[in-house]
Scaffold this motif. Structure first.
Motif, PDB file in Angstrom:
ATOM      1  N   MET A 156       0.819  -1.195   0.000  1.00 48.82           N
ATOM      2  CA  MET A 156       0.000   0.000   0.000  1.00 48.82           C
ATOM      3  C   MET A 156       0.861   1.257   0.000  1.00 48.82           C
ATOM      4  O   MET A 156       0.433   2.274  -0.532  1.00 48.82           O
ATOM      5  CB  MET A 156      -0.930   0.026   1.203  1.00 48.82           C
ATOM      6  CG  MET A 156      -1.992  -1.004   1.176  1.00 48.82           C
ATOM      7  SD  MET A 156      -3.557  -0.272   0.813  1.00 48.82           S
ATOM      8  CE  MET A 156      -4.596  -1.631   1.153  1.00 48.82           C
ATOM      9  N   LEU A 157       2.059   1.173   0.596  1.00 47.02           N
ATOM     10  CA  LEU A 157       2.952   2.325   0.585  1.00 47.02           C
ATOM     11  C   LEU A 157       3.329   2.686  -0.846  1.00 47.02           C
ATOM     12  O   LEU A 157       3.369   3.865  -1.206  1.00 47.02           O
ATOM     13  CB  LEU A 157       4.209   2.045   1.419  1.00 47.02           C
ATOM     14  CG  LEU A 157       5.250   3.165   1.425  1.00 47.02           C
ATOM     15  CD1 LEU A 157       4.661   4.441   2.007  1.00 47.02           C
ATOM     16  CD2 LEU A 157       6.489   2.737   2.185  1.00 47.02           C
ATOM     17  N   SER A 158       3.563   1.676  -1.670  1.00 46.32           N
ATOM     18  CA  SER A 158       3.916   1.957  -3.064  1.00 46.32           C
ATOM     19  C   SER A 158       2.765   2.655  -3.781  1.00 46.32           C
ATOM     20  O   SER A 158       2.986   3.564  -4.592  1.00 46.32           O
ATOM     21  CB  SER A 158       4.314   0.677  -3.798  1.00 46.32           C
ATOM     22  OG  SER A 158       3.213  -0.214  -3.896  1.00 46.32           O
ATOM     23  N   LEU A 159       1.540   2.269  -3.507  1.00 46.57           N
ATOM     24  CA  LEU A 159       0.378   2.922  -4.108  1.00 46.57           C
ATOM     25  C   LEU A 159       0.309   4.380  -3.681  1.00 46.57           C
ATOM     26  O   LEU A 159       0.079   5.264  -4.502  1.00 46.57           O
ATOM     27  CB  LEU A 159      -0.917   2.196  -3.722  1.00 46.57           C
ATOM     28  CG  LEU A 159      -2.224   2.837  -4.194  1.00 46.57           C
ATOM     29  CD1 LEU A 159      -2.273   2.907  -5.713  1.00 46.57           C
ATOM     30  CD2 LEU A 159      -3.408   2.064  -3.648  1.00 46.57           C
ATOM     31  N   PHE A 160       0.531   4.645  -2.405  1.00 46.83           N
ATOM     32  CA  PHE A 160       0.523   6.013  -1.905  1.00 46.83           C
ATOM     33  C   PHE A 160       1.586   6.844  -2.618  1.00 46.83           C
ATOM     34  O   PHE A 160       1.308   7.961  -3.072  1.00 46.83           O
ATOM     35  CB  PHE A 160       0.771   6.029  -0.390  1.00 46.83           C
ATOM     36  CG  PHE A 160       0.786   7.408   0.205  1.00 46.83           C
ATOM     37  CD1 PHE A 160      -0.398   8.026   0.555  1.00 46.83           C
ATOM     38  CD2 PHE A 160       1.977   8.079   0.413  1.00 46.83           C
ATOM     39  CE1 PHE A 160      -0.398   9.303   1.099  1.00 46.83           C
ATOM     40  CE2 PHE A 160       1.992   9.349   0.954  1.00 46.83           C
ATOM     41  CZ  PHE A 160       0.806   9.964   1.298  1.00 46.83           C
ATOM     42  N   LEU A 161       2.790   6.314  -2.743  1.00 45.65           N
ATOM     43  CA  LEU A 161       3.882   7.058  -3.370  1.00 45.65           C
ATOM     44  C   LEU A 161       3.639   7.284  -4.861  1.00 45.65           C
ATOM     45  O   LEU A 161       3.920   8.367  -5.380  1.00 45.65           O
ATOM     46  CB  LEU A 161       5.215   6.338  -3.139  1.00 45.65           C
ATOM     47  CG  LEU A 161       5.667   6.273  -1.680  1.00 45.65           C
ATOM     48  CD1 LEU A 161       6.907   5.412  -1.537  1.00 45.65           C
ATOM     49  CD2 LEU A 161       5.892   7.671  -1.117  1.00 45.65           C
ATOM     50  N   VAL A 162       3.129   6.286  -5.552  1.00 44.83           N
ATOM     51  CA  VAL A 162       2.821   6.451  -6.977  1.00 44.83           C
ATOM     52  C   VAL A 162       1.712   7.480  -7.156  1.00 44.83           C
ATOM     53  O   VAL A 162       1.781   8.340  -8.045  1.00 44.83           O
ATOM     54  CB  VAL A 162       2.447   5.093  -7.623  1.00 44.83           C
ATOM     55  CG1 VAL A 162       1.850   5.278  -8.996  1.00 44.83           C
ATOM     56  CG2 VAL A 162       3.662   4.189  -7.698  1.00 44.83           C
ATOM     57  N   ALA A 163       0.679   7.435  -6.315  1.00 46.12           N
ATOM     58  CA  ALA A 163      -0.416   8.406  -6.404  1.00 46.12           C
ATOM     59  C   ALA A 163       0.078   9.812  -6.089  1.00 46.12           C
ATOM     60  O   ALA A 163      -0.304  10.775  -6.758  1.00 46.12           O
ATOM     61  CB  ALA A 163      -1.550   8.015  -5.458  1.00 46.12           C
ATOM     62  N   LEU A 164       0.962   9.936  -5.110  1.00 47.08           N
ATOM     63  CA  LEU A 164       1.528  11.232  -4.753  1.00 47.08           C
ATOM     64  C   LEU A 164       2.336  11.791  -5.917  1.00 47.08           C
ATOM     65  O   LEU A 164       2.162  12.940  -6.322  1.00 47.08           O
ATOM     66  CB  LEU A 164       2.414  11.099  -3.513  1.00 47.08           C
ATOM     67  CG  LEU A 164       3.039  12.402  -3.051  1.00 47.08           C
ATOM     68  CD1 LEU A 164       2.319  12.886  -1.808  1.00 47.08           C
ATOM     69  CD2 LEU A 164       4.496  12.220  -2.763  1.00 47.08           C
ATOM     70  N   ALA A 165       3.208  10.979  -6.484  1.00 51.88           N
ATOM     71  CA  ALA A 165       4.044  11.433  -7.600  1.00 51.88           C
ATOM     72  C   ALA A 165       3.202  11.748  -8.832  1.00 51.88           C
ATOM     73  O   ALA A 165       3.505  12.687  -9.568  1.00 51.88           O
ATOM     74  CB  ALA A 165       5.096  10.375  -7.930  1.00 51.88           C
ATOM     75  N   SER A 166       2.147  10.992  -9.057  1.00 46.79           N
ATOM     76  CA  SER A 166       1.289  11.226 -10.227  1.00 46.79           C
ATOM     77  C   SER A 166       0.569  12.557 -10.143  1.00 46.79           C
ATOM     78  O   SER A 166       0.227  13.142 -11.170  1.00 46.79           O
ATOM     79  CB  SER A 166       0.264  10.108 -10.362  1.00 46.79           C
ATOM     80  OG  SER A 166       0.897   8.901 -10.666  1.00 46.79           O
ATOM     81  N   ALA A 167       0.318  13.045  -8.951  1.00 48.32           N
ATOM     82  CA  ALA A 167      -0.381  14.320  -8.795  1.00 48.32           C
ATOM     83  C   ALA A 167       0.561  15.505  -8.893  1.00 48.32           C
ATOM     84  O   ALA A 167       0.120  16.628  -9.058  1.00 48.32           O
ATOM     85  CB  ALA A 167      -1.108  14.363  -7.458  1.00 48.32           C
ATOM     86  N   SER A 168       1.852  15.242  -8.798  1.00 47.45           N
ATOM     87  CA  SER A 168       2.803  16.330  -8.929  1.00 47.45           C
ATOM     88  C   SER A 168       2.970  16.652 -10.407  1.00 47.45           C
ATOM     89  O   SER A 168       2.304  16.083 -11.265  1.00 47.45           O
ATOM     90  CB  SER A 168       4.145  15.924  -8.308  1.00 47.45           C
ATOM     91  OG  SER A 168       4.760  14.948  -9.117  1.00 47.45           O
ATOM     92  N   LEU A 169       3.866  17.537 -10.710  1.00 51.26           N
ATOM     93  CA  LEU A 169       4.100  17.894 -12.103  1.00 51.26           C
ATOM     94  C   LEU A 169       4.863  16.804 -12.847  1.00 51.26           C
ATOM     95  O   LEU A 169       5.115  16.915 -14.036  1.00 51.26           O
ATOM     96  CB  LEU A 169       4.827  19.235 -12.183  1.00 51.26           C
ATOM     97  CG  LEU A 169       4.006  20.420 -11.652  1.00 51.26           C
ATOM     98  CD1 LEU A 169       4.848  21.681 -11.615  1.00 51.26           C
ATOM     99  CD2 LEU A 169       2.765  20.647 -12.465  1.00 51.26           C
ATOM    100  N   LEU A 170       5.211  15.736 -12.153  1.00 46.02           N
ATOM    101  CA  LEU A 170       5.870  14.594 -12.790  1.00 46.02           C
ATOM    102  C   LEU A 170       4.825  13.710 -13.464  1.00 46.02           C
ATOM    103  O   LEU A 170       3.713  13.584 -12.979  1.00 46.02           O
ATOM    104  CB  LEU A 170       6.609  13.750 -11.735  1.00 46.02           C
ATOM    105  CG  LEU A 170       7.661  14.456 -10.904  1.00 46.02           C
ATOM    106  CD1 LEU A 170       8.104  13.561  -9.755  1.00 46.02           C
ATOM    107  CD2 LEU A 170       8.838  14.831 -11.777  1.00 46.02           C
TER     108      LEU A 170
END
Length: 142
Positions: A1-15
């Motif tokens: 679940m941590l990986s999902l959180f990090l991917v979702a966080l990065a996806s919302a950034s300008l990356l």
């Protein structure tokens, strides 16, 4: 679940990123839709709030020669945003336009609580749809 959180966080950034695919993958591995939805929504909303903070910080540079907007253009944009822009955050999930909309929410200083509310609705709705589609289409293949 941590990986999902990090991917979702990065996806919302300008990356660039693809949190929907990662969410569907996680659903196949551990189908706990409410937990997956909450983690993805929290990560993606936090990532967008980082964009809002960057937009707020960018306003400190408005007096510089290289700043992309004149004071008049900024004032005109702020009037428009006060009238229509808040609703535009419902499109914060959309590719290409979503990230700039969150930055503009910061530039035009939309209240944090209102920004967070709009982002939670937009991001949560998108992830609910992704999980519904995963359940409908991917279940036989997982």
């Amino acid at each position: 679940m941590l990986s999902l959180f990090l991917v979702a966080l990065a996806s919302a950034s300008l990356l660039p990123g693809g949190s929907e695919v990662w969410l569907a993958r996680q659903w196949c591995q551990e189908p706990a839709p409410l937990a997956l939805w909450a983690v993805a929504t929290a990560g993606n909303t936090l990532g967008s709030l980082i964009n809002v903070a960057l937009g707020r910080y960018a306003r400190h540079f408005q007096g510089r020669r290289w700043f992309p907007a004149s004071p008049q253009g900024l004032a005109r944009g702020e009037r428009w945003y006060r009238r229509f822009g808040e609703w535009s955050l419902l499109l914060a999930w959309a590719p290409v336009v979503g990230d700039p909309l969150t930055v503009l929410a910061g530039v035009f200083r939309l209240a944090w609580w209102r920004t967070t509310l709009w982002l939670l609705v937009a991001k949560g709705g998108r992830y609910a749809l992704v999980l519904w589609l995963a359940d409908a289409w991917l279940a036989p293949y997982c």
